[in-house]
Design a protein around this motif. Structure first.
Motif, PDB file in Angstrom:
ATOM      1  N   GLY A  43       0.775  -1.229   0.000  1.00 19.70           N
ATOM      2  CA  GLY A  43       0.000   0.000   0.000  1.00 19.70           C
ATOM      3  C   GLY A  43       0.809   1.283   0.000  1.00 19.70           C
ATOM      4  N   VAL A  44       2.092   1.205  -0.303  1.00 18.84           N
ATOM      5  CA  VAL A  44       2.948   2.391  -0.362  1.00 18.84           C
ATOM      6  C   VAL A  44       3.685   2.392  -1.696  1.00 18.84           C
ATOM      7  N   LEU A  45       3.748   3.563  -2.338  1.00 15.64           N
ATOM      8  CA  LEU A  45       4.488   3.717  -3.589  1.00 15.64           C
ATOM      9  C   LEU A  45       5.861   4.297  -3.270  1.00 15.64           C
ATOM     10  N   TYR A  46       6.917   3.609  -3.746  1.00 16.84           N
ATOM     11  CA  TYR A  46       8.291   4.027  -3.510  1.00 16.84           C
ATOM     12  C   TYR A  46       8.987   4.339  -4.830  1.00 16.84           C
ATOM     13  N   PRO A  62      -4.133  -0.863  -1.453  1.00 17.24           N
ATOM     14  CA  PRO A  62      -3.407  -2.135  -1.546  1.00 17.24           C
ATOM     15  C   PRO A  62      -3.848  -2.921  -2.777  1.00 17.24           C
ATOM     16  N   ALA A  63      -3.006  -3.844  -3.207  1.00 16.26           N
ATOM     17  CA  ALA A  63      -3.316  -4.672  -4.373  1.00 16.26           C
ATOM     18  C   ALA A  63      -4.576  -5.489  -4.123  1.00 16.26           C
ATOM     19  N   THR A  64      -5.326  -5.715  -5.184  1.00 15.58           N
ATOM     20  CA  THR A  64      -6.522  -6.545  -5.110  1.00 15.58           C
ATOM     21  C   THR A  64      -6.127  -7.989  -5.381  1.00 15.58           C
TER      22      THR A  64
END
Length: 75
Positions: A43-46, A62-64
């Motif tokens: 759930g975090v973009l880096y 978050p990914a499904t």
């Protein structure tokens, strides 16, 4: 099942592995050229840099989870 259908099915089964391999090669090539890549994790973009450091950009959904073999229609 005809030979042509069997060949197509065989190629379709190889697609996930081949696409994953191509994705990793492109990621490594980008990092090797000195550029950064974006990566999502829990759930975090880096932003990931060639030296391995990461900069947190923002929180994302978050990914499904998808079951293998499922069909999804994109709008």
């Amino acid at each position: 099942m005809s030979d042509e259908e069997k060949n197509i099915r065989e190629l379709e089964l190889q697609f996930p592995l081949l696409s994953g391999t191509a994705f990793m090669a492109a990621r490594q090539q980008t990092l090797a050229s000195g550029q950064s890549v974006l990566q999502s994790e829990q759930g975090v973009l880096y932003e990931v840099f060639p030296d391995g450091t990461r900069r947190r950009l923002k929180e994302i959904e978050p990914a499904t989870p998808i079951a293998p073999g499922s069909r999804i229609t994109l709008r």
